[in-house]
Design a protein around this motif. Structure first.
Motif, PDB file in Angstrom:
ATOM      1  N   GLN A 130      -3.845 -12.138  -4.202  1.00 44.79           N
ATOM      2  CA  GLN A 130      -3.643 -13.371  -3.444  1.00 44.79           C
ATOM      3  C   GLN A 130      -2.143 -13.650  -3.493  1.00 44.79           C
ATOM      4  O   GLN A 130      -1.590 -13.872  -4.573  1.00 44.79           O
ATOM      5  N   PRO A 139      -3.102 -11.519  -9.078  1.00 44.81           N
ATOM      6  CA  PRO A 139      -4.057 -10.409  -9.040  1.00 44.81           C
ATOM      7  C   PRO A 139      -5.374 -10.792  -9.724  1.00 44.81           C
ATOM      8  O   PRO A 139      -5.376 -11.515 -10.712  1.00 44.81           O
ATOM      9  N   THR A 140      -6.482 -10.311  -9.182  1.00 48.40           N
ATOM     10  CA  THR A 140      -7.809 -10.529  -9.755  1.00 48.40           C
ATOM     11  C   THR A 140      -8.531  -9.184  -9.777  1.00 48.40           C
ATOM     12  O   THR A 140      -8.683  -8.550  -8.740  1.00 48.40           O
ATOM     13  N   SER A 170       0.807  -1.221   0.000  1.00 51.64           N
ATOM     14  CA  SER A 170       0.000   0.000   0.000  1.00 51.64           C
ATOM     15  C   SER A 170       0.845   1.279   0.000  1.00 51.64           C
ATOM     16  O   SER A 170       0.291   2.371  -0.070  1.00 51.64           O
ATOM     17  N   VAL A 173      -8.272  -4.151  -7.372  1.00 52.01           N
ATOM     18  CA  VAL A 173      -7.649  -5.455  -7.591  1.00 52.01           C
ATOM     19  C   VAL A 173      -7.541  -6.200  -6.268  1.00 52.01           C
ATOM     20  O   VAL A 173      -7.162  -5.623  -5.250  1.00 52.01           O
ATOM     21  N   TYR A 174      -7.905  -7.479  -6.286  1.00 52.12           N
ATOM     22  CA  TYR A 174      -7.609  -8.368  -5.168  1.00 52.12           C
ATOM     23  C   TYR A 174      -6.260  -9.006  -5.439  1.00 52.12           C
ATOM     24  O   TYR A 174      -5.977  -9.403  -6.569  1.00 52.12           O
ATOM     25  N   LYS A 233      -7.460  -0.569  -3.903  1.00 55.28           N
ATOM     26  CA  LYS A 233      -8.606   0.104  -4.533  1.00 55.28           C
ATOM     27  C   LYS A 233      -8.166   1.332  -5.306  1.00 55.28           C
ATOM     28  O   LYS A 233      -7.192   1.978  -4.955  1.00 55.28           O
ATOM     29  N   THR A 240      -4.705 -12.476   1.389  1.00 52.49           N
ATOM     30  CA  THR A 240      -5.518 -11.849   0.349  1.00 52.49           C
ATOM     31  C   THR A 240      -5.802 -10.431   0.798  1.00 52.49           C
ATOM     32  O   THR A 240      -6.277 -10.202   1.906  1.00 52.49           O
ATOM     33  N   THR A 241      -5.491  -9.491  -0.055  1.00 56.11           N
ATOM     34  CA  THR A 241      -5.728  -8.086   0.242  1.00 56.11           C
ATOM     35  C   THR A 241      -6.231  -7.414  -1.025  1.00 56.11           C
ATOM     36  O   THR A 241      -6.175  -7.988  -2.104  1.00 56.11           O
ATOM     37  N   SER A 242      -6.694  -6.201  -0.883  1.00 58.09           N
ATOM     38  CA  SER A 242      -7.179  -5.489  -2.058  1.00 58.09           C
ATOM     39  C   SER A 242      -6.492  -4.139  -2.150  1.00 58.09           C
ATOM     40  O   SER A 242      -6.094  -3.549  -1.142  1.00 58.09           O
ATOM     41  N   TYR A 286     -11.540  -6.469 -10.004  1.00 54.75           N
ATOM     42  CA  TYR A 286     -12.953  -6.298  -9.663  1.00 54.75           C
ATOM     43  C   TYR A 286     -13.291  -4.832  -9.912  1.00 54.75           C
ATOM     44  O   TYR A 286     -12.420  -4.041 -10.309  1.00 54.75           O
TER      45      TYR A 286
END
Length: 127
Positions: free
Chosen positions: A105, A95-96, A41, A102-103, A124, A120-122, A98
């Motif tokens: 893993q 990364p995924t 972050s 991004v999420y 934004k 797992t974090t996101s 949304y």
């Protein structure tokens, strides 16, 4: 069998220990997970006197969600973790996309142990 706390860090909520009144430390996997989230972050160049610290994943948040962006994000996170989190060996970064970001893993092995863990974090988008 005794367990050993290899890694310790201060809890950022500064919750005092009920008996001693000292700030409770966080240990091992929880300390590493907090460090990973902090590293991801933090954009590169935002930490005073340490401009190379951080992750460039935020550069890709407004890019097209395609396989190239996904690969670039994974490389960015992998590079940051291997450079600045010496307590782990990174196994996989996935990364995924949304709607709002991004999420991530992240699967890793804690050095000096046989413990394999994941987080797992996101990340934004902020407009």
């Amino acid at each position: 069998m005794a367990t050993f706390n290899f890694y310790k860090d201060l809890s950022l909520d500064f919750t005092p220990h009920p008996v001693s009144g000292d700030v409770r430390p966080i240990v091992d996997d929880l300390a590493i997970k907090r460090s990973i989230i902090n590293l991801i972050s933090t954009p590169k160049g935002k930490k005073p006197f340490y401009p190379e610290y951080g992750c460039t994943i935020s550069n890709y948040l407004f890019s097209n969600p395609d396989v190239f962006t996904k690969s670039s994000m994974a490389d960015s996170v992998y590079q940051a973790l291997t450079s600045y989190e010496s307590r782990i060996d990174v196994i996989e970064v996935e990364p995924t996309f949304y709607d709002e970001g991004v999420y991530l893993q992240i699967k890793y092995r804690i050095k000096n142990t046989s413990v394999i863990s994941s987080i797992t974090t996101s990340v934004k988008r902020t407009a």
